[in-house]
Design a protein around this motif. Structure first.
Motif, PDB file in Angstrom:
ATOM      1  N   VAL A  33      -2.844 -14.491   2.753  1.00  0.00           N
ATOM      2  CA  VAL A  33      -2.833 -13.918   4.112  1.00  0.00           C
ATOM      3  C   VAL A  33      -4.118 -14.056   4.789  1.00  0.00           C
ATOM      4  O   VAL A  33      -5.242 -13.596   4.211  1.00  0.00           O
ATOM      5  N   GLY A  34      -4.598 -14.959   5.693  1.00  0.00           N
ATOM      6  CA  GLY A  34      -5.497 -15.160   6.497  1.00  0.00           C
ATOM      7  C   GLY A  34      -5.727 -14.084   7.496  1.00  0.00           C
ATOM      8  O   GLY A  34      -4.819 -13.976   8.388  1.00  0.00           O
ATOM      9  N   ILE A  35      -6.725 -13.485   7.818  1.00  0.00           N
ATOM     10  CA  ILE A  35      -7.017 -12.360   8.910  1.00  0.00           C
ATOM     11  C   ILE A  35      -8.177 -13.153   9.542  1.00  0.00           C
ATOM     12  O   ILE A  35      -9.433 -13.163   9.105  1.00  0.00           O
ATOM     13  N   CYS A  36      -8.151 -13.319  11.001  1.00  0.00           N
ATOM     14  CA  CYS A  36      -9.333 -13.672  11.768  1.00  0.00           C
ATOM     15  C   CYS A  36      -9.389 -12.863  12.884  1.00  0.00           C
ATOM     16  O   CYS A  36      -8.491 -12.583  13.414  1.00  0.00           O
ATOM     17  N   GLN A  37     -10.580 -12.459  13.023  1.00  0.00           N
ATOM     18  CA  GLN A  37     -11.040 -11.607  14.077  1.00  0.00           C
ATOM     19  C   GLN A  37     -11.936 -12.381  14.971  1.00  0.00           C
ATOM     20  O   GLN A  37     -12.842 -12.879  14.414  1.00  0.00           O
ATOM     21  N   GLY A  50      -5.359  -1.433   7.784  1.00  0.00           N
ATOM     22  CA  GLY A  50      -3.928  -0.783   7.570  1.00  0.00           C
ATOM     23  C   GLY A  50      -2.809  -2.010   7.271  1.00  0.00           C
ATOM     24  O   GLY A  50      -1.975  -1.597   6.656  1.00  0.00           O
ATOM     25  N   PHE A  51      -3.117  -3.316   7.781  1.00  0.00           N
ATOM     26  CA  PHE A  51      -2.263  -4.150   7.569  1.00  0.00           C
ATOM     27  C   PHE A  51      -2.484  -4.845   6.128  1.00  0.00           C
ATOM     28  O   PHE A  51      -1.244  -4.768   5.570  1.00  0.00           O
ATOM     29  N   LYS A  52      -3.628  -4.642   5.505  1.00  0.00           N
ATOM     30  CA  LYS A  52      -3.843  -5.226   4.196  1.00  0.00           C
ATOM     31  C   LYS A  52      -3.270  -4.155   3.196  1.00  0.00           C
ATOM     32  O   LYS A  52      -2.834  -4.234   2.397  1.00  0.00           O
ATOM     33  N   ASP A  53      -3.457  -2.606   3.519  1.00  0.00           N
ATOM     34  CA  ASP A  53      -3.135  -1.603   2.624  1.00  0.00           C
ATOM     35  C   ASP A  53      -1.530  -1.808   2.429  1.00  0.00           C
ATOM     36  O   ASP A  53      -0.777  -1.588   1.584  1.00  0.00           O
ATOM     37  N   ALA A  54      -0.708  -1.936   4.029  1.00  0.00           N
ATOM     38  CA  ALA A  54       0.665  -2.143   3.959  1.00  0.00           C
ATOM     39  C   ALA A  54       1.315  -3.371   3.284  1.00  0.00           C
ATOM     40  O   ALA A  54       2.300  -3.288   2.228  1.00  0.00           O
ATOM     41  N   VAL A  63      -0.367 -10.573  -3.406  1.00  0.00           N
ATOM     42  CA  VAL A  63      -0.767 -10.790  -2.045  1.00  0.00           C
ATOM     43  C   VAL A  63      -2.521 -10.971  -2.275  1.00  0.00           C
ATOM     44  O   VAL A  63      -3.246 -10.163  -2.885  1.00  0.00           O
ATOM     45  N   THR A  64      -2.979 -12.065  -1.532  1.00  0.00           N
ATOM     46  CA  THR A  64      -4.589 -11.944  -1.386  1.00  0.00           C
ATOM     47  C   THR A  64      -4.851 -12.389   0.001  1.00  0.00           C
ATOM     48  O   THR A  64      -4.095 -12.614   0.815  1.00  0.00           O
ATOM     49  N   PHE A  65      -6.109 -12.054   0.366  1.00  0.00           N
ATOM     50  CA  PHE A  65      -6.717 -11.847   1.627  1.00  0.00           C
ATOM     51  C   PHE A  65      -7.817 -12.824   1.865  1.00  0.00           C
ATOM     52  O   PHE A  65      -8.699 -12.732   0.985  1.00  0.00           O
ATOM     53  N   VAL A  66      -7.875 -13.574   2.902  1.00  0.00           N
ATOM     54  CA  VAL A  66      -8.949 -14.355   3.173  1.00  0.00           C
ATOM     55  C   VAL A  66      -9.396 -14.083   4.738  1.00  0.00           C
ATOM     56  O   VAL A  66      -8.493 -14.175   5.557  1.00  0.00           O
TER      57      VAL A  66
END
Length: 82
Positions: A33-37, A50-54, A63-66
């Motif tokens: 999952v990519g998170i762009c701010q 919160g999104f990552k925790d859920a 699940v991994t996050f970028v």
């Protein structure tokens, strides 16, 4: 008021995505999952956490996050697809 509404809409969109991923738990598929701010802000950081925790609670180790942060710069070079 506009910022608060934007954060609430973003959070609602994230939750919609979470419920879409929890439909069939039998599949052992991994997700990235990519998170762009656009900017760093306490409310945005909290929403992302919160999104990552859920997602981590729903999917566990699958699940991994970028994460990327543009730091307010509108250049397309900040978010390069890998």
């Amino acid at each position: 008021m506009k910022k608060r509404m934007a954060v609430l809409l973003a959070a609602a969109g994230m939750l919609t995505g979470i419920f879409g991923l929890t439909g069939n738990a039998e599949e052992e598929e991994n997700f990235t999952v990519g998170i762009c701010q656009f900017v760093q802000h306490q409310a945005l950081d909290s929403a992302a956490q919160g999104f990552k925790d859920a997602l981590t609670e729903a999917l566990g180790e699958r699940v991994t996050f970028v994460e990327e942060n543009a730091r307010g710069v509108e250049s397309q070079d900040n978010f390069k697809q890998e």
